[in-house]
Motif scaffolding. Structure first.
Motif, PDB file in Angstrom:
ATOM      1  N   ILE A   1       0.865  -1.187   0.000  1.00 37.72           N
ATOM      2  CA  ILE A   1       0.000   0.000   0.000  1.00 37.72           C
ATOM      3  C   ILE A   1       0.896   1.231   0.000  1.00 37.72           C
ATOM      4  CG2 ILE A   1      -1.800   1.253   1.278  1.00 37.72           C
ATOM      5  CD1 ILE A   1      -2.843  -1.451   0.578  1.00 37.72           C
ATOM      6  N   LYS A   2       0.690   2.115  -0.949  1.00 32.21           N
ATOM      7  CA  LYS A   2       1.365   3.406  -0.933  1.00 32.21           C
ATOM      8  C   LYS A   2       0.287   4.484  -0.960  1.00 32.21           C
ATOM      9  CE  LYS A   2       5.691   1.967  -1.225  1.00 32.21           C
ATOM     10  NZ  LYS A   2       6.537   2.010  -2.418  1.00 32.21           N
ATOM     11  N   HIS A   3       0.628   5.691  -0.533  1.00 32.31           N
ATOM     12  CA  HIS A   3      -0.405   6.716  -0.529  1.00 32.31           C
ATOM     13  C   HIS A   3       0.171   8.118  -0.652  1.00 32.31           C
ATOM     14  CE1 HIS A   3       0.262   8.057   3.672  1.00 32.31           C
ATOM     15  NE2 HIS A   3       0.716   6.827   3.814  1.00 32.31           N
ATOM     16  N   GLY A   4      -0.666   9.006  -1.133  1.00 33.13           N
ATOM     17  CA  GLY A   4      -0.290  10.405  -1.291  1.00 33.13           C
ATOM     18  C   GLY A   4      -0.430  11.186   0.004  1.00 33.13           C
ATOM     19  N   THR A   5      -0.043  12.435  -0.035  1.00 35.74           N
ATOM     20  CA  THR A   5      -0.099  13.315   1.139  1.00 35.74           C
ATOM     21  C   THR A   5      -1.347  14.176   1.041  1.00 35.74           C
ATOM     22  OG1 THR A   5       2.290  13.447   0.914  1.00 35.74           O
ATOM     23  CG2 THR A   5       1.268  14.911   2.517  1.00 35.74           C
ATOM     24  N   TYR A   6      -2.200  14.058   2.032  1.00 39.82           N
ATOM     25  CA  TYR A   6      -3.454  14.809   2.058  1.00 39.82           C
ATOM     26  C   TYR A   6      -3.188  16.308   1.973  1.00 39.82           C
ATOM     27  CZ  TYR A   6      -8.179  16.079   3.472  1.00 39.82           C
ATOM     28  OH  TYR A   6      -9.444  16.581   3.501  1.00 39.82           O
ATOM     29  N   GLY A   7      -3.914  16.994   1.114  1.00 40.01           N
ATOM     30  CA  GLY A   7      -3.789  18.443   0.999  1.00 40.01           C
ATOM     31  C   GLY A   7      -2.762  18.900  -0.028  1.00 40.01           C
ATOM     32  N   ASN A   8      -1.890  17.982  -0.435  1.00 34.63           N
ATOM     33  CA  ASN A   8      -0.877  18.296  -1.460  1.00 34.63           C
ATOM     34  C   ASN A   8      -1.458  18.283  -2.866  1.00 34.63           C
ATOM     35  OD1 ASN A   8       1.430  18.555   0.053  1.00 34.63           O
ATOM     36  ND2 ASN A   8       2.534  16.911  -0.995  1.00 34.63           N
ATOM     37  N   ARG A   9      -0.723  18.881  -3.788  1.00 40.39           N
ATOM     38  CA  ARG A   9      -0.967  18.662  -5.207  1.00 40.39           C
ATOM     39  C   ARG A   9      -0.541  17.231  -5.534  1.00 40.39           C
ATOM     40  NH1 ARG A   9      -0.817  21.737  -9.924  1.00 40.39           N
ATOM     41  NH2 ARG A   9      -0.690  23.630  -8.683  1.00 40.39           N
ATOM     42  N   GLN A  10      -1.408  16.473  -6.224  1.00 42.69           N
ATOM     43  CA  GLN A  10      -1.127  15.058  -6.471  1.00 42.69           C
ATOM     44  C   GLN A  10      -0.490  14.878  -7.859  1.00 42.69           C
ATOM     45  OE1 GLN A  10      -1.675  12.978  -3.820  1.00 42.69           O
ATOM     46  NE2 GLN A  10      -2.421  14.804  -2.740  1.00 42.69           N
ATOM     47  N   VAL A  11       0.746  15.275  -7.967  1.00 40.54           N
ATOM     48  CA  VAL A  11       1.453  15.113  -9.242  1.00 40.54           C
ATOM     49  C   VAL A  11       1.618  13.617  -9.513  1.00 40.54           C
ATOM     50  CG1 VAL A  11       3.591  15.594 -10.478  1.00 40.54           C
ATOM     51  CG2 VAL A  11       2.619  17.322  -8.941  1.00 40.54           C
ATOM     52  N   LEU A  12       1.085  13.170 -10.638  1.00 40.76           N
ATOM     53  CA  LEU A  12       0.901  11.731 -10.865  1.00 40.76           C
ATOM     54  C   LEU A  12       1.258  11.350 -12.288  1.00 40.76           C
ATOM     55  CD1 LEU A  12      -0.537   8.992  -9.926  1.00 40.76           C
ATOM     56  CD2 LEU A  12      -2.601   9.949 -10.950  1.00 40.76           C
ATOM     57  N   LYS A  13       1.971  10.246 -12.422  1.00 41.99           N
ATOM     58  CA  LYS A  13       2.221   9.636 -13.729  1.00 41.99           C
ATOM     59  C   LYS A  13       1.684   8.217 -13.682  1.00 41.99           C
ATOM     60  CE  LYS A  13       6.531  12.172 -13.980  1.00 41.99           C
ATOM     61  NZ  LYS A  13       6.189  13.277 -14.879  1.00 41.99           N
ATOM     62  N   LEU A  14       1.003   7.843 -14.752  1.00 39.08           N
ATOM     63  CA  LEU A  14       0.251   6.595 -14.737  1.00 39.08           C
ATOM     64  C   LEU A  14       0.479   5.869 -16.047  1.00 39.08           C
ATOM     65  CD1 LEU A  14      -2.003   5.187 -13.036  1.00 39.08           C
ATOM     66  CD2 LEU A  14      -3.657   6.553 -14.290  1.00 39.08           C
ATOM     67  N   ASP A  15       0.716   4.577 -15.959  1.00 41.29           N
ATOM     68  CA  ASP A  15       0.878   3.758 -17.157  1.00 41.29           C
ATOM     69  C   ASP A  15      -0.074   2.575 -17.016  1.00 41.29           C
ATOM     70  OD1 ASP A  15       1.728   2.388 -19.359  1.00 41.29           O
ATOM     71  OD2 ASP A  15       3.838   2.273 -18.750  1.00 41.29           O
ATOM     72  N   THR A  16      -0.993   2.437 -17.972  1.00 44.52           N
ATOM     73  CA  THR A  16      -2.013   1.394 -17.839  1.00 44.52           C
ATOM     74  C   THR A  16      -2.087   0.516 -19.084  1.00 44.52           C
ATOM     75  OG1 THR A  16      -3.965   2.346 -18.928  1.00 44.52           O
ATOM     76  CG2 THR A  16      -3.434   3.202 -16.742  1.00 44.52           C
ATOM     77  N   ASN A  17      -2.623  -0.658 -18.864  1.00 48.43           N
ATOM     78  CA  ASN A  17      -2.945  -1.550 -19.968  1.00 48.43           C
ATOM     79  C   ASN A  17      -4.461  -1.506 -20.199  1.00 48.43           C
ATOM     80  OD1 ASN A  17      -2.194  -3.361 -21.940  1.00 48.43           O
ATOM     81  ND2 ASN A  17      -2.474  -5.143 -20.628  1.00 48.43           N
ATOM     82  N   GLY A  18      -5.032  -0.352 -19.859  1.00 52.64           N
ATOM     83  CA  GLY A  18      -6.483  -0.155 -19.793  1.00 52.64           C
ATOM     84  C   GLY A  18      -6.819   0.257 -18.374  1.00 52.64           C
ATOM     85  N   PRO A  19      -7.333   1.492 -18.154  1.00 55.13           N
ATOM     86  CA  PRO A  19      -7.574   1.928 -16.768  1.00 55.13           C
ATOM     87  C   PRO A  19      -8.780   1.245 -16.107  1.00 55.13           C
ATOM     88  CG  PRO A  19      -8.217   3.672 -18.316  1.00 55.13           C
ATOM     89  CD  PRO A  19      -7.583   2.587 -19.137  1.00 55.13           C
ATOM     90  N   TYR A  20      -9.735   0.739 -16.900  1.00 57.98           N
ATOM     91  CA  TYR A  20     -10.927   0.096 -16.326  1.00 57.98           C
ATOM     92  C   TYR A  20     -11.473   0.939 -15.170  1.00 57.98           C
ATOM     93  CZ  TYR A  20      -9.375  -3.858 -19.086  1.00 57.98           C
ATOM     94  OH  TYR A  20      -8.976  -4.657 -20.122  1.00 57.98           O
ATOM     95  N   THR A  21     -11.762   2.192 -15.461  1.00 56.53           N
ATOM     96  CA  THR A  21     -12.188   3.139 -14.428  1.00 56.53           C
ATOM     97  C   THR A  21     -13.534   2.734 -13.826  1.00 56.53           C
ATOM     98  OG1 THR A  21     -11.128   4.815 -15.811  1.00 56.53           O
ATOM     99  CG2 THR A  21     -12.460   5.609 -13.964  1.00 56.53           C
ATOM    100  N   HIS A  22     -13.597   2.616 -12.519  1.00 53.92           N
ATOM    101  CA  HIS A  22     -14.841   2.322 -11.813  1.00 53.92           C
ATOM    102  C   HIS A  22     -15.141   3.420 -10.794  1.00 53.92           C
ATOM    103  CE1 HIS A  22     -14.173  -1.882 -13.245  1.00 53.92           C
ATOM    104  NE2 HIS A  22     -15.491  -1.920 -13.230  1.00 53.92           N
TER     105      HIS A  22
END
Lengths: 170, 170
Positions: free
Chosen positions: B145-166
């Motif tokens: 489990i990893k997690h971001g810092t509450y209240g911060n800007r969530q600078v994010l890079k994502l690589d997917t084989n299909g996000p399957y957003t739910h």
């Protein structure tokens, strides 16, 4: 526009994310060819799913809303529309957004059928292109619309300065 | 668990996406130091927002649901839980998910206050860590489990084989 305020199910569900860069596969590799991709720089991802409550009508107002909502962080730190950013739009068909948990399994009984979905998705993309062509803002800027292939696996790479994920239901 | 079936507003809203790799900034660069990042390989992104309907109670069942729902595509093509994948989890605080459009502007009046939100987010992450420690599955696998810092800007890079957003609301 949130579903809690509506009597019935939403007709369409979209999730919106901001990006600095995104690339989406629109054709898989095969024996003859490399995979094909579309890409955008700074702008907005629009993940979209249509429900069977929609019954073949698609409102151009939805697209107008998505293009004009102040969802995007400008260099000034203010929030502006994707047209005002100016940013591009990447539309991603995303049937999983219609999923509903039954026990540990997701079900998609409320999603629209594949053929109607394909037609609606095509119309949805067309509305974006038309709105953009009509917008006086877009003629001054570099806003472009790119989109995924309905029914495909949406292989996606995303680079954000904060996704600012929003839910918008219609 | 979809909000259309409930009388009131949801207490929490989450958006889930699958990834092959994700990296999230947890500390910005400053004069003294480089930015800090957390990263996961294959697994699930959990974007989470708490509503002011929540009133300081957080159910561990929500975490149990998210860890055990069959949302993840295994190599076999079957859908399995993130524990069974086995995959990792990246939790991203995402207050924008509570947004509601008023005209062209997004408003966040239904979001929980910052201090309560920080506490709930911290509890939410702890529940994930506890559930994982208790799971017999996780001891055999590499789930983290990893997690971001509450209240911060969530600078994010994502690589997917299909996000399957739910979308999952509680």
């Amino acid at each position: 526009m949130i579903v809690t305020e509506k009597a019935g199910s939403p007709q369409a569900r979209s999730v919106l994310q901001q990006c600095l860069y995104a690339m989406l596969q629109v054709k898989r590799a095969d024996d003859q060819s490399e995979p094909e991709w579309v890409e955008i720089d700074r702008g907005m991802m629009v993940y979209i799913c249509f429900s069977n409550a929609l019954q073949r009508t698609l409102s151009p107002k939805w697209v107008d809303t998505l293009l004009n909502l102040k969802l995007c962080e400008a260099d000034s730190g203010k929030y502006v529309s994707v047209l005002d950013l100016p940013g591009s739009v990447l539309i991603v068909p995303q049937a999983t957004l219609g999923g509903k948990a039954k026990g540990k399994v997701m079900q998609y009984h409320h999603n629209i059928g594949k053929e109607e979905g394909l037609q609606l998705y095509s119309n949805f993309v067309s509305f974006f292109e038309k709105e953009l062509a009509l917008s006086s803002k877009s003629s001054e800027t570099a806003t472009i619309i790119k989109h995924g292939t309905y029914g495909n696996r949406q292989v996606l790479k995303l680079d954000t300065n904060g996704p600012y994920t929003h839910l918008m239901e219609f």
